[in-house]
Each structure stands twice: as structure tokens, then as C-alpha cells.
Design a protein around this motif. Sequence first.
Motif, mmCIF file in Angstrom:
data_model
loop_
_atom_site.group_PDB
_atom_site.id
_atom_site.type_symbol
_atom_site.label_atom_id
_atom_site.label_comp_id
_atom_site.label_asym_id
_atom_site.label_seq_id
_atom_site.Cartn_x
_atom_site.Cartn_y
_atom_site.Cartn_z
ATOM 1 N N LYS A 16 -1.003 15.063 -9.195
ATOM 2 C CA LYS A 16 -1.828 15.265 -7.999
ATOM 3 C C LYS A 16 -3.219 14.674 -8.189
ATOM 4 O O LYS A 16 -3.741 13.964 -7.317
ATOM 5 N N GLU A 17 -3.838 14.959 -9.328
ATOM 6 C CA GLU A 17 -5.175 14.428 -9.611
ATOM 7 C C GLU A 17 -5.139 12.907 -9.717
ATOM 8 O O GLU A 17 -6.052 12.211 -9.249
ATOM 9 N N TYR A 18 -4.110 12.397 -10.337
ATOM 10 C CA TYR A 18 -3.970 10.955 -10.502
ATOM 11 C C TYR A 18 -3.822 10.262 -9.145
ATOM 12 O O TYR A 18 -4.481 9.244 -8.878
ATOM 13 N N VAL A 19 -2.965 10.784 -8.297
ATOM 14 C CA VAL A 19 -2.755 10.194 -6.979
ATOM 15 C C VAL A 19 -4.043 10.239 -6.157
ATOM 16 O O VAL A 19 -4.371 9.291 -5.429
ATOM 17 N N THR A 20 -4.792 11.323 -6.272
ATOM 18 C CA THR A 20 -6.079 11.417 -5.588
ATOM 19 C C THR A 20 -7.003 10.286 -6.018
ATOM 20 O O THR A 20 -7.661 9.646 -5.187
ATOM 21 N N LEU A 21 -7.050 10.018 -7.318
ATOM 22 C CA LEU A 21 -7.882 8.920 -7.825
ATOM 23 C C LEU A 21 -7.418 7.580 -7.265
ATOM 24 O O LEU A 21 -8.234 6.745 -6.859
ATOM 25 N N ARG A 22 -6.121 7.351 -7.265
ATOM 26 C CA ARG A 22 -5.585 6.087 -6.751
ATOM 27 C C ARG A 22 -5.926 5.902 -5.268
ATOM 28 O O ARG A 22 -6.275 4.798 -4.838
ATOM 29 N N GLU A 23 -5.845 6.977 -4.510
ATOM 30 C CA GLU A 23 -6.145 6.896 -3.085
ATOM 31 C C GLU A 23 -7.630 6.670 -2.851
ATOM 32 O O GLU A 23 -8.023 5.916 -1.950
ATOM 33 N N MET A 24 -8.467 7.316 -3.661
ATOM 34 C CA MET A 24 -9.911 7.097 -3.548
ATOM 35 C C MET A 24 -10.255 5.650 -3.885
ATOM 36 O O MET A 24 -11.090 5.029 -3.219
ATOM 37 N N LEU A 25 -9.624 5.113 -4.911
ATOM 38 C CA LEU A 25 -9.904 3.743 -5.327
ATOM 39 C C LEU A 25 -9.485 2.748 -4.258
ATOM 40 O O LEU A 25 -10.153 1.730 -4.037
ATOM 41 N N ALA A 26 -8.402 3.028 -3.566
ATOM 42 C CA ALA A 26 -7.909 2.121 -2.535
ATOM 43 C C ALA A 26 -8.904 1.951 -1.401
ATOM 44 O O ALA A 26 -8.982 0.877 -0.782
ATOM 45 N N ASP A 27 -9.682 3.004 -1.131
ATOM 46 C CA ASP A 27 -10.654 2.971 -0.021
ATOM 47 C C ASP A 27 -12.089 3.092 -0.511
ATOM 48 O O ASP A 27 -12.964 3.526 0.246
ATOM 49 N N ILE A 28 -12.338 2.703 -1.753
ATOM 50 C CA ILE A 28 -13.660 2.935 -2.323
ATOM 51 C C ILE A 28 -14.731 2.097 -1.627
ATOM 52 O O ILE A 28 -14.474 0.970 -1.186
ATOM 53 N N SER A 29 -15.918 2.681 -1.516
ATOM 54 C CA SER A 29 -17.068 2.018 -0.906
ATOM 55 C C SER A 29 -18.311 2.567 -1.600
ATOM 56 O O SER A 29 -18.234 3.565 -2.334
ATOM 57 N N PRO A 30 -19.457 1.950 -1.427
ATOM 58 C CA PRO A 30 -20.672 2.463 -2.091
ATOM 59 C C PRO A 30 -20.911 3.963 -1.899
ATOM 60 O O PRO A 30 -21.255 4.658 -2.864
ATOM 61 N N PRO A 31 -20.686 4.530 -0.701
ATOM 62 C CA PRO A 31 -20.915 5.976 -0.545
ATOM 63 C C PRO A 31 -19.945 6.859 -1.333
ATOM 64 O O PRO A 31 -20.260 8.002 -1.670
ATOM 65 N N THR A 32 -18.741 6.349 -1.610
ATOM 66 C CA THR A 32 -17.730 7.174 -2.285
ATOM 67 C C THR A 32 -17.591 6.851 -3.770
ATOM 68 O O THR A 32 -16.872 7.548 -4.486
ATOM 69 N N GLU A 33 -18.263 5.808 -4.235
ATOM 70 C CA GLU A 33 -18.097 5.384 -5.627
ATOM 71 C C GLU A 33 -18.568 6.458 -6.610
ATOM 72 O O GLU A 33 -17.933 6.684 -7.645
ATOM 73 N N LYS A 34 -19.654 7.127 -6.297
ATOM 74 C CA LYS A 34 -20.182 8.148 -7.208
ATOM 75 C C LYS A 34 -19.174 9.275 -7.415
ATOM 76 O O LYS A 34 -18.953 9.726 -8.549
ATOM 77 N N GLU A 35 -18.543 9.736 -6.343
ATOM 78 C CA GLU A 35 -17.565 10.814 -6.456
ATOM 79 C C GLU A 35 -16.321 10.334 -7.205
ATOM 80 O O GLU A 35 -15.735 11.078 -7.993
#
Length: 215
Positions: A31-50
Motif C-alpha cells: 500500500k505504501e509503495y503504490v502510494t509512492l508510485r502514484e505520487m511520483l506519476a503526478d509529481i509537481s513542485p508543490p507535491t515534491e516535498k511530501e
Amino acid sequence: MHLAGKGAADLDDIELNLLRDAASDIAYTAKEYVTLREMLADISPPTEKEFRKKFSRYYKLNAAGLTDEWKDAYFALLLSFRERMPDKPHRVALQKLFQIKRPKGDTALQFSFVSKLVSMLDERQPIFDENVRRYFGLGPPSLVALTEFRILGFDQNLAEIRRRYDAWSDDNRFVALLRDLQAKNSDLAKCDPVRICDFLVWKVVEKHSRILEQN
């Protein structure tokens, strides 16, 4: 990793039972891994820190005594590779990060973290860390001072892990285990079989390390 399913010559009953026993404990890891993959797919400057915060916690990046300069370079490489993966990503990342000194003034080849960087982008690539190394009985990359020789040893370790995972995928019993896991868990259904193999190996080592500590 193919999932043809043939005989059982490369996976004995003892090992298969260890993997089956670990299978019930990998849901949260997935679950944690998939969350990371999904965040990376849509990453942008505002979300990079998280993303960096979650990635660092998941892979224990902050517990490794690395400088902020090294971590900044690490995540810059991750985002760069996301746009264009080089032909030999492990080697490129190791050589670039090796140039950055640790707090005590020396340098180190961070094989584990580089394998996690590349595998986050290419799920066909296995992870090489302490748990995987212990499970397969692999020695650490050669302690000889020659950097290129140590990287060669790392490449050979990755090749051996891939060989073992491919051998598992030729076993009908293991193929059935993977398919059952993916059918019952939506997060695992989003993971490549190679990554599920990594998760299973982690849990086998974690569980049996605790048993050894208790005895």
C-alpha cells in the motif's frame, strides 16, 4: 519477469512455505509503495516535498547518515531518470552520488538506495538491500577499493536476484501464489511480480530475524 509456470525444480517446499507464510504480511508494504508510485506519476513542485518525506520514511533514507546535499542530488536524479532513463541507470546514479562526501568526509557507493531509486521507476528491476542480500546469501559488493570493480560486483548481484526471481516464476505453485495475492489485494494487483518478490523476501527475513533474536 515472466510468469510462464513450468516445473518446481528451482523452488523447494521449504522455501515456498516461507514465502507463503510471508504473503499475509505484505499488504501494508504494498500500500505504501503504490502510494509512492502514484505520487511520483503526478509529481509537481508543490507535491515534491511530501513525496520526498514519504519516500525517505519508507526506505529509511534519513537513518543512513547522508547529507542534505546527497539527498538533494538523489531526488534530482530520480526526477531526471523519470523523464529519461539512461542506458545503465544504476551505474550512472552510483557514479554521480559517489562524488558527494558523507558527514565524516569520506565517500561511499550507496548500492541499496540506488537500487531503490531505479526500481521505483522500473519495476522490472529488483531491490538490493540488506534483507534481500541476507535472504539469498549474497556477499556485499567487493571491498576492493576500485570503484568500477565494486559496481561490477553490484551488477552481478542484481543479475543473480533477477535469475532467482525468474526461476520462481517458472514454478506453477509460486505463480499461483502471486496470482492469488493480486486477485485479493488491489495494491498488489498494481505491482509488478518482481516487486512482490522483493516484498516477500523482506518479510521472510524480518520475521525470522525476530525469531532468532527471541531465541
